[in-house]
Design a protein around this motif. Structure first.
Motif, mmCIF file in Angstrom:
data_model
loop_
_atom_site.group_PDB
_atom_site.id
_atom_site.type_symbol
_atom_site.label_atom_id
_atom_site.label_comp_id
_atom_site.label_asym_id
_atom_site.label_seq_id
_atom_site.Cartn_x
_atom_site.Cartn_y
_atom_site.Cartn_z
ATOM 1 N N ALA A 232 0.734 -18.934 19.228
ATOM 2 C CA ALA A 232 -0.031 -19.252 18.017
ATOM 3 C C ALA A 232 -1.131 -18.223 17.792
ATOM 4 C CB ALA A 232 -0.612 -20.657 18.102
ATOM 5 N N VAL B 9 -6.910 -21.214 16.265
ATOM 6 C CA VAL B 9 -5.712 -21.964 16.630
ATOM 7 C C VAL B 9 -6.119 -23.404 16.910
ATOM 8 C CG1 VAL B 9 -3.936 -22.219 18.387
ATOM 9 C CG2 VAL B 9 -4.477 -19.966 17.505
ATOM 10 N N GLU C 186 -1.448 -15.653 14.658
ATOM 11 C CA GLU C 186 -2.653 -15.549 13.848
ATOM 12 C C GLU C 186 -3.107 -14.094 13.720
ATOM 13 O OE1 GLU C 186 -6.372 -17.837 14.913
ATOM 14 O OE2 GLU C 186 -5.467 -19.000 13.302
ATOM 15 N N CYS D 228 -1.020 -22.160 14.077
ATOM 16 C CA CYS D 228 -1.691 -21.012 13.473
ATOM 17 C C CYS D 228 -2.242 -21.502 12.140
ATOM 18 C CB CYS D 228 -0.695 -19.875 13.256
ATOM 19 S SG CYS D 228 -1.349 -18.552 12.231
#
Length: 54
Positions: free
Chosen positions: A24, A2, A28, A11
């Motif tokens: 984020a 990140v 991911e 991401c």
């Protein structure tokens, strides 16, 4: 991984931007496992939308 850009966390897999690092990171994880979470995506800013703002 990140990355922080301005006031958002990105991401690096799908390039969605989120206001919180946790979002984020979760995004991911979802990208890696191939899971799509519509609720999480609603928090994010898609890369196309960011380009439209510029």
């Amino acid at each position: 991984m990140v990355e922080q850009k301005d006031n958002h966390f990105v991401c690096n897999l799908c390039k969605y931007k989120y206001p919180a690092k946790e979002h984020a990171e979760t995004c991911e994880d979802n990208c890696r496992s191939g899971t799509f979470d519509p609720e999480l995506e609603s928090w994010g800013i898609p890369p196309e939308q960011e380009q439209a703002l510029n």
